[in-house]
Scaffold this motif. Sequence first.
Motif, PDB file in Angstrom:
ATOM      1  N   LEU A 112      47.682  52.478  42.254  1.00  0.00           N
ATOM      2  CA  LEU A 112      46.492  51.524  41.865  1.00  0.00           C
ATOM      3  C   LEU A 112      46.697  50.098  41.617  1.00  0.00           C
ATOM      4  O   LEU A 112      45.982  49.198  41.921  1.00  0.00           O
ATOM      5  N   LEU A 113      47.748  49.951  40.960  1.00  0.00           N
ATOM      6  CA  LEU A 113      48.413  48.354  40.718  1.00  0.00           C
ATOM      7  C   LEU A 113      48.398  47.760  42.052  1.00  0.00           C
ATOM      8  O   LEU A 113      48.158  46.648  42.285  1.00  0.00           O
ATOM      9  N   ARG A 114      49.033  48.466  43.353  1.00  0.00           N
ATOM     10  CA  ARG A 114      49.222  47.786  44.660  1.00  0.00           C
ATOM     11  C   ARG A 114      47.809  47.627  44.969  1.00  0.00           C
ATOM     12  O   ARG A 114      47.522  46.379  45.710  1.00  0.00           O
ATOM     13  N   ASP A 115      47.020  48.377  44.857  1.00  0.00           N
ATOM     14  CA  ASP A 115      45.550  48.223  45.795  1.00  0.00           C
ATOM     15  C   ASP A 115      44.878  47.078  44.803  1.00  0.00           C
ATOM     16  O   ASP A 115      44.082  46.243  45.374  1.00  0.00           O
ATOM     17  N   LEU A 116      44.955  47.193  43.573  1.00  0.00           N
ATOM     18  CA  LEU A 116      44.265  45.986  42.966  1.00  0.00           C
ATOM     19  C   LEU A 116      44.811  44.796  42.958  1.00  0.00           C
ATOM     20  O   LEU A 116      44.154  43.665  43.232  1.00  0.00           O
ATOM     21  N   ALA A 117      46.230  44.554  43.354  1.00  0.00           N
ATOM     22  CA  ALA A 117      46.827  43.149  43.529  1.00  0.00           C
ATOM     23  C   ALA A 117      46.243  42.701  45.060  1.00  0.00           C
ATOM     24  O   ALA A 117      45.895  41.562  45.275  1.00  0.00           O
ATOM     25  N   ALA A 118      46.447  43.718  45.845  1.00  0.00           N
ATOM     26  CA  ALA A 118      45.719  43.373  47.138  1.00  0.00           C
ATOM     27  C   ALA A 118      44.361  43.052  47.252  1.00  0.00           C
ATOM     28  O   ALA A 118      44.140  41.863  47.792  1.00  0.00           O
ATOM     29  N   SER A 119      43.708  43.611  46.545  1.00  0.00           N
ATOM     30  CA  SER A 119      42.153  43.355  46.870  1.00  0.00           C
ATOM     31  C   SER A 119      41.846  41.987  45.909  1.00  0.00           C
ATOM     32  O   SER A 119      41.147  41.134  46.521  1.00  0.00           O
ATOM     33  N   LEU A 120      42.444  41.808  44.748  1.00  0.00           N
ATOM     34  CA  LEU A 120      42.341  40.712  44.038  1.00  0.00           C
ATOM     35  C   LEU A 120      42.928  39.423  44.750  1.00  0.00           C
ATOM     36  O   LEU A 120      42.336  38.225  44.896  1.00  0.00           O
ATOM     37  N   THR A 121      44.008  39.562  45.273  1.00  0.00           N
ATOM     38  CA  THR A 121      44.687  38.451  45.988  1.00  0.00           C
ATOM     39  C   THR A 121      43.795  38.220  47.336  1.00  0.00           C
ATOM     40  O   THR A 121      43.641  36.785  47.493  1.00  0.00           O
ATOM     41  N   ALA A 122      43.284  39.055  48.042  1.00  0.00           N
ATOM     42  CA  ALA A 122      42.453  38.708  49.034  1.00  0.00           C
ATOM     43  C   ALA A 122      41.146  38.329  48.849  1.00  0.00           C
ATOM     44  O   ALA A 122      40.733  37.379  49.724  1.00  0.00           O
ATOM     45  N   ALA A 123      40.701  38.419  47.490  1.00  0.00           N
ATOM     46  CA  ALA A 123      39.306  37.918  47.332  1.00  0.00           C
ATOM     47  C   ALA A 123      39.444  36.470  46.691  1.00  0.00           C
ATOM     48  O   ALA A 123      38.453  36.009  46.663  1.00  0.00           O
ATOM     49  N   ALA A 124      40.831  35.996  46.636  1.00  0.00           N
ATOM     50  CA  ALA A 124      40.811  34.611  45.891  1.00  0.00           C
ATOM     51  C   ALA A 124      40.321  33.532  47.038  1.00  0.00           C
ATOM     52  O   ALA A 124      40.761  33.815  48.231  1.00  0.00           O
ATOM     53  N   PRO A 125      39.495  32.512  46.525  1.00  0.00           N
ATOM     54  CA  PRO A 125      39.112  31.654  47.449  1.00  0.00           C
ATOM     55  C   PRO A 125      40.359  30.854  48.167  1.00  0.00           C
ATOM     56  O   PRO A 125      41.492  30.702  47.267  1.00  0.00           O
TER      57      PRO A 125
END
Lengths: 184, 171
Positions: free
Chosen positions: B45-58
């Motif tokens: 979950l931590l890895r998925d969250l980090a990946a999605s939040l990082t990818a979503a950053a402008p």
Amino acid sequence: MAPADPRDDPALDAALIARWLEGDERAASELVARHAPAVARFVSSLGMRVDVDEVVQDTFVRAFGAIESFRSDAALRTWLFTIARRLVLDRRRSLKRRGTEVEVQEDDAATPDDPLSSLVAQEMEDRLKAAVTRLTPMQREVFTLRVTEGMGYKEIADVVGSTEGAARVHYHHAMRSVKEFLDA
Amino acid sequence: MRDCANGELRDLLPDWVHGRLDADRARQVATHVACCSDCVEEVALLRDLAASLTAAAPRVDIAAIVAALPKPPRARPRVIELRWYQRTQVRAAAVLLFMAGATTMAVINRTPSTAGDLPMPAAIGFAGGVSDLSEGDLQSLLKEMEKLDATPSAEPEGGTAISVELAEGGT
């Protein structure tokens, strides 16, 4: 704990700062390249939907304007986040005075112009985003710093102006909330 | 999704995911995660969250940020701020320097560099040659010339007037 991530290397940051102070402008480019994406992520996590790049730029302009006062024993990224957070709060206050409400609420729903939803396509990612969006502003700040940046509670507390213990509590409440949302 | 009962190790999972633990702690967490399904799920979950939040950053424009930064201190032109009395001293020194320079130039312009530059008294003039002068006139001229300062560098005193009565015809 050891900073395995080279982006968190305080010695490298200190060396680049020293080079910039000596007049090497390329060192500034390296510092910005190392930290700007993380600052943008953090600013975005604070609920900024527009002007993220402007806040990030202001953060670096302020930081470089006062970089001689930066304590090299502190993490540069933590310091940058602290400046960015203050700028975001100042903007919110300013916009509030002008009657524009920008505070992100707990039930703030995803919108098409949100930077998260514009890039996240898959269902699981949408669910993760929704789970994070439901957090309180403070929980979201702490959670994002811990999950995306891997920051320790002490650093997080420095950024958000809290205590280490409070940061830990916010993180675990946030994680519980996210798990409950995903399990529902 | 359940929470692992080992709260201390669970608390270290984000640090472990980001590789921020020292070798001993990292090994301890890895050993635990290897046999804990709750922690395996949380790490995922931590890895998925980090990946999605990082990818979503402008995305940010690094060059634009760098262009807006102030110049480094060593590259800035040095501006020396003077106090009021220092500014007065500088002005006084400039005036004195100007006056000294002007005086020097005036002296140089008035000082003859060779004997030939000595001002010739206007009254000394010869319509013809020296041979045209009578013996008496020559003696008189020599006496007047002896009165002149022979030092070339000496300041002439107000253009010494020598009047020599030249007798027309030499008589």
